[in-house]
Design an enzyme around this catalytic site. Structure first.
Site, PDB file in Angstrom:
ATOM      1  N   TRP A  12     -54.033 -32.633  16.297  1.00  0.00           N
ATOM      2  CA  TRP A  12     -55.280 -31.863  16.226  1.00  0.00           C
ATOM      3  C   TRP A  12     -55.808 -31.471  17.601  1.00  0.00           C
ATOM      4  O   TRP A  12     -56.852 -30.826  17.700  1.00  0.00           O
ATOM      5  CB  TRP A  12     -56.333 -32.655  15.426  1.00  0.00           C
ATOM      6  CG  TRP A  12     -55.974 -32.799  13.978  1.00  0.00           C
ATOM      7  CD1 TRP A  12     -54.953 -32.153  13.323  1.00  0.00           C
ATOM      8  CD2 TRP A  12     -56.606 -33.623  12.997  1.00  0.00           C
ATOM      9  NE1 TRP A  12     -54.919 -32.528  11.998  1.00  0.00           N
ATOM     10  CE2 TRP A  12     -55.923 -33.434  11.768  1.00  0.00           C
ATOM     11  CE3 TRP A  12     -57.685 -34.506  13.034  1.00  0.00           C
ATOM     12  CZ2 TRP A  12     -56.291 -34.089  10.600  1.00  0.00           C
ATOM     13  CZ3 TRP A  12     -58.042 -35.159  11.869  1.00  0.00           C
ATOM     14  CH2 TRP A  12     -57.360 -34.958  10.671  1.00  0.00           C
ATOM     15  N   HIS A  97     -46.194 -34.495  25.430  1.00  0.00           N
ATOM     16  CA  HIS A  97     -46.453 -33.151  24.892  1.00  0.00           C
ATOM     17  C   HIS A  97     -46.477 -32.152  26.054  1.00  0.00           C
ATOM     18  O   HIS A  97     -46.970 -32.463  27.138  1.00  0.00           O
ATOM     19  CB  HIS A  97     -47.786 -33.126  24.140  1.00  0.00           C
ATOM     20  CG  HIS A  97     -47.972 -31.875  23.351  1.00  0.00           C
ATOM     21  ND1 HIS A  97     -48.400 -30.699  23.926  1.00  0.00           N
ATOM     22  CD2 HIS A  97     -47.755 -31.596  22.043  1.00  0.00           C
ATOM     23  CE1 HIS A  97     -48.444 -29.764  23.001  1.00  0.00           C
ATOM     24  NE2 HIS A  97     -48.055 -30.275  21.842  1.00  0.00           N
ATOM     25  N   GLY A 175     -48.043 -22.656  19.711  1.00  0.00           N
ATOM     26  CA  GLY A 175     -49.265 -21.852  19.608  1.00  0.00           C
ATOM     27  C   GLY A 175     -49.023 -20.368  19.782  1.00  0.00           C
ATOM     28  O   GLY A 175     -49.951 -19.591  19.986  1.00  0.00           O
ATOM     29  N   GLY A 237     -51.597 -25.881  15.203  1.00  0.00           N
ATOM     30  CA  GLY A 237     -52.525 -25.032  14.463  1.00  0.00           C
ATOM     31  C   GLY A 237     -52.514 -25.234  12.955  1.00  0.00           C
ATOM     32  O   GLY A 237     -53.577 -25.328  12.323  1.00  0.00           O
TER      33      GLY A 237
HETATM   34  C1  PEP Z   1     -47.857 -28.489  19.191  1.00  0.00           C
HETATM   35  O1  PEP Z   1     -48.776 -28.288  19.979  1.00  0.00           O
HETATM   36  O2  PEP Z   1     -47.211 -29.559  19.217  1.00  0.00           O
HETATM   37  C2  PEP Z   1     -47.552 -27.452  18.220  1.00  0.00           C
HETATM   38  C3  PEP Z   1     -46.424 -27.518  17.561  1.00  0.00           C
HETATM   39  O3  PEP Z   1     -48.496 -26.478  18.078  1.00  0.00           O
HETATM   40  P1  PEP Z   1     -48.401 -25.201  17.088  1.00  0.00           P
HETATM   41  O4  PEP Z   1     -47.918 -25.703  15.759  1.00  0.00           O
HETATM   42  O5  PEP Z   1     -49.790 -24.675  17.046  1.00  0.00           O
HETATM   43  O6  PEP Z   1     -47.430 -24.271  17.710  1.00  0.00           O
END
Ligand code: PEP
Length: 259
Positions: A12, A97, A175, A237
């Site tokens: 999140w 990350h 993202g 997201g």
């Molecule tokens: C993430 O930040 O680990 C990710 C997968 O984000 P998103 O699904 O928004 O691309």
């Protein structure tokens, strides 16, 4: 091939107050049958962990953190440690990350220390790695990911294959609204699994869960989960909205049934 229970993890990031996160967790639980063949973990921001823990206590959904320090305590303003997360009932912690690596300058060396600390406290790292677009365009994605894997994990006391989860997350897909091609993700994952097998043996490597992350949606989840190498997804997201998160969890569970 060992059968691995799929895992869907929601990151999140810096979204949701404690009240919002608690309500979401309660609604998520209410929105899903409790016999799905999938593991689910939600990773709220630190201040929301107690609220989420309260709603998910004794349920089948786990919670985890998005980061931690490698030391148990000390003069580290703004940091939290593995025993603190453990005391809040966290089972997982996202480590490495790309937003931590790129925006906050986390190094491979620091991430390795965090992974080691998490393992020693029985927290399951969701160890993230992945290449920039320029690296993929240069044809070096696999070699780059292998070196991140080795920098983070080679030689660590990783005794149980289920004690750690790997998330392959190409930075350019996070993202971004566009995913990697499932076949490209599989190619990276096969190399990662081979490398783990060279350290710990084939049986061990076959039990390690490797997730894909990067713009997964209810529309694209099926194309990833039909790949045998892909054991689930790390979502950003799409984990923020009840409908999309629930749809992805259901699809992940169904896709692996009978395989
Ligand atoms: C993430 O930040 O680990 C990710 C997968 O984000 P998103 O699904 O928004 O691309």
């Amino acid at each position: 091939m060992a059968s691995r229970i799929p895992l869907v993890a929601g990151n999140w990031k810096m979204h949701k107050t404690p009240a919002e996160a608690g309500t979401f967790a309660r609604n998520l639980l209410g929105n899903l049958p409790n016999n799905l063949a999938v593991n689910v973990v939600v990773c709220p921001p630190f201040p929301a962990l107690p609220a989420v823990a309260l709603k998910l206590a004794d349920s089948w959904i786990c919670w985890g953190a998005q980061n931690m320090h490698w030391d148990a305590e000390g003069a580290y303003t703004g940091e939290v440690s593995a025993p603190m997360l453990q005391a809040l009932g966290c089972r997982f912690v996202i480590l490495g990350h790309s937003e931590r690596r790129v925006l906050f300058g986390e190094t491979n060396e620091q991430i390795r220390k965090k992974v080691e600390a998490a393992l020693s406290y029985g927290l399951k790292p969701i160890f993230c790695l992945g290449e920039e677009l320029a690296t993929r365009d240069a044809g070096e994605a696999e070699i780059f990911c292998l070196s991140q894997l080795a920098d983070g994990l080679e030689g660590l006391p990783w005794a149980n294959p289920e004690a750690l989860v790997i998330a392959y997350e190409p930075i350019w897909a996070i993202g971004a609204g566009r995913t990697a091609q499932p076949a490209d993700a599989v190619a990276v994952m096969e190399r990662l699994r081979e490398k783990i097998a060279s350290w710990h043996g084939r049986d061990f490597a076959e039990k390690v869960r490797i997730l894909y992350g990067g713009s997964v949606s209810p529309e694209s989840i099926g194309s990833f989960m039909k790949e045998k190498q892909i054991d689930g997804v790390l979502l950003g997201g799409a984990s923020l909205k009840l409908d999309s998160f629930s749809a992805i969890i259901r699809a992940a569970a169904e896709a692996k049934q009978g395989t």
